[in-house]
Design a protein around this motif. Structure first.
Motif, PDB file in Angstrom:
ATOM      1  N   ARG A  85       0.599  -0.741  -0.188  1.00  0.00           N
ATOM      2  CA  ARG A  85       0.094   0.099   0.309  1.00  0.00           C
ATOM      3  C   ARG A  85       1.032   1.361  -0.252  1.00  0.00           C
ATOM      4  N   HIS A  86       2.309   1.444   0.619  1.00  0.00           N
ATOM      5  CA  HIS A  86       3.292   2.302   0.475  1.00  0.00           C
ATOM      6  C   HIS A  86       3.655   2.532  -0.891  1.00  0.00           C
ATOM      7  N   ARG A  88       2.262   1.558  -3.055  1.00  0.00           N
ATOM      8  CA  ARG A  88       0.796   2.222  -4.095  1.00  0.00           C
ATOM      9  C   ARG A  88       1.227   3.867  -4.469  1.00  0.00           C
ATOM     10  N   SER A  94      -4.905  -2.404  -6.784  1.00  0.00           N
ATOM     11  CA  SER A  94      -5.771  -2.764  -5.589  1.00  0.00           C
ATOM     12  C   SER A  94      -3.797  -3.324  -5.153  1.00  0.00           C
ATOM     13  N   PRO A  95      -3.502  -3.710  -3.701  1.00  0.00           N
ATOM     14  CA  PRO A  95      -2.409  -4.315  -3.141  1.00  0.00           C
ATOM     15  C   PRO A  95      -2.908  -5.912  -2.955  1.00  0.00           C
ATOM     16  N   THR A 122      -5.942  -9.066   1.672  1.00  0.00           N
ATOM     17  CA  THR A 122      -6.134  -8.194   0.682  1.00  0.00           C
ATOM     18  C   THR A 122      -6.834  -6.617   1.694  1.00  0.00           C
ATOM     19  N   PRO A 123      -7.096  -5.457   0.509  1.00  0.00           N
ATOM     20  CA  PRO A 123      -8.098  -5.058   1.484  1.00  0.00           C
ATOM     21  C   PRO A 123      -8.752  -4.689   2.310  1.00  0.00           C
ATOM     22  N   ASP A 262      -9.178   1.072   2.758  1.00  0.00           N
ATOM     23  CA  ASP A 262      -8.137   1.316   1.901  1.00  0.00           C
ATOM     24  C   ASP A 262      -6.792   2.518   3.281  1.00  0.00           C
ATOM     25  N   CYS A 265      -5.240  -0.577   5.954  1.00  0.00           N
ATOM     26  CA  CYS A 265      -4.346  -1.804   5.316  1.00  0.00           C
ATOM     27  C   CYS A 265      -3.436  -0.917   5.697  1.00  0.00           C
ATOM     28  N   GLN A 266      -2.516   0.553   5.905  1.00  0.00           N
ATOM     29  CA  GLN A 266      -1.392   0.879   6.905  1.00  0.00           C
ATOM     30  C   GLN A 266      -1.578   0.245   7.972  1.00  0.00           C
TER      31      GLN A 266
END
Length: 386
Positions: A85-86, A88, A94-95, A122-123, A262, A265-266
């Motif tokens: 995600r970072h 991206r 989508s990560p 995934t998210p 999203d 996700c972090q």
């Protein structure tokens, strides 16, 4: 590489998601196969093989209770997702966080079972797989092939594909899988059916009691100022600090479930995080009774200003009394203001009778002037250059 594997990998490369992959103990064949089919740059962001314990611990952010375990595989996938995600940044694909931790045939006998724990995060969901292999039924290459096949199947499922490789399971082998769904509670939160839910670092969803300390915000994006503040607060309080992404805010429209997922996700693989529908701290107090709220100077200033209570001094005092009576309090970090000066709790005129509700984090203990707004502006400027 056989035709079935090549065909599956082509389909993976043609699918939208992109993955960060981490594997220890086994799984190198899956990486080699992914790289061996043209188009790998459309799938793989990066890959890491943390074989040494120091490398493994650094990737996870600490030593796990057991290196080859289901929970460890999920933590690895979470860390991989956060990394994806970072990487991206401002792009829209989508990560996927893909991970494997395994112990298979080596050059010395092993007392425990030969097994692999694979996870794809995934998210929207986390899918965790466990594969036990019968000892002595295969050589190293045979066991590696089984584990790598499972990894490719996990990636295919996370990519939304129906195709799978047939794994030749023997009578002494066994495979299982478990799903952790994040999309369902996010939808329930958006519809007002629940008021909060949490996700543990290993992907477990929490709908029960809330955390004892909370650092709330939009986290767009999460940065070191946030994580260092949480770590400082943990040390001062002697209790874990969970993050909370505010799905409903006072001055902004509610976050759509996809946006909320999203943001969440972090934190995957490293930090406990909650999502809540409470836009104000008095409402958060009702969601998290007894919790310590970790805030910055500017937030503390708003909490004690009548303007945020309909310009009513009485309403402000009533809200503070409600939070105090519910056992909540505030741990306040200093912050650099628009005037360029660093401001701390001591500058605020705390209403009489509520001084005990607020405790300062001294600047010598914590100071970080990073701004999410500045980070977003820098990312947008970088994207425009490209």
């Amino acid at each position: 590489m056989n035709d079935a594997t090549r065909q599956l990998i082509r389909a993976i490369h043609d699918s939208p998601p992109r993955a960060m992959f981490a594997a220890a103990g086994a799984g190198s064949q899956a990486l080699a196969d992914l790289l061996g089919v043209p188009g790998a740059s459309r799938t793989l962001l990066e890959a890491l093989i943390p074989y040494a314990a120091d490398s493994f611990d650094e990737f996870l952010g600490g030593a796990p209770e057991q290196y080859v375990a289901d929970e460890t595989g999920r933590l690895m996938a979470g860390r991989a997702l956060a990394r994806a995600r970072h990487l991206r940044e401002l792009e829209l694909w989508s990560p996927i966080g893909l991970a494997c931790t395994a112990t298979i045939v080596t050059d010395r006998p092993k007392k425990g079972e030969h097994r692999a724990h694979v996870a794809a995060w995934t998210p929207e969901r986390l899918r965790a797989y466990t594969l036990y292999l019968e000892k002595g039924a295969r050589d190293r290459a045979g066991e590696e092939g089984m584990v790598s096949g499972l990894i490719l199947n996990a990636l295919a499922e996370a990519s939304g594909l129906a195709e799978r490789l047939a794994l030749p399971l023997g009578a002494g082998d066994r495979q299982s899988a478990e799903t952790y769904d994040f999309a369902a509670p996010a939808g329930q939160l958006a519809r007002g059916e629940i008021t909060r839910f949490g996700i543990e670092p290993d992907g477990r969803v929490r709908l029960d009691a809330g955390p004892g300390a909370v650092l709330s915000g939009s986290f767009n994006p999460l940065h070191t100022g946030h994580t260092q503040l949480a770590e400082t607060a943990e040390a001062l309080l002697g209790r874990p600090v969970a993050f909370e992404v505010s799905a409903v805010n006072v001055d902004k429209p509610p976050l759509e479930p996809a946006v909320l997922l999203d943001r969440l996700c972090q934190f995957a693989g490293r930090y406990p995080v909650f999502a809540g529908r409470a836009p104000t701290f008095v409402e958060k107090s009702r969601l998290y009774p007894g919790a310590v709220f970790v805030v910055g100077f500017d937030t503390a200033a708003r909490i004690i200003h009548p303007r945020y209570y309909g310009d009513s001094e009485a309403a402000m005092r009533a809200a503070l009394a409600e939070m105090r009576d519910r056992g909540n309090r505030f741990l306040v970090a200093g912050r650099e203001g628009d005037d360029g000066g660093f401001h701390e709790l001591s500058e605020l005129a705390i209403p009489e009778g509520f001084a005990g509700l607020f405790t300062a984090i001294p600047a010598r203990t914590f100071r970080n002037d990073l701004s999410s707004t500045e980070i977003r502006a820098a990312l947008r400027a970088e994207a425009m250059k490209e």
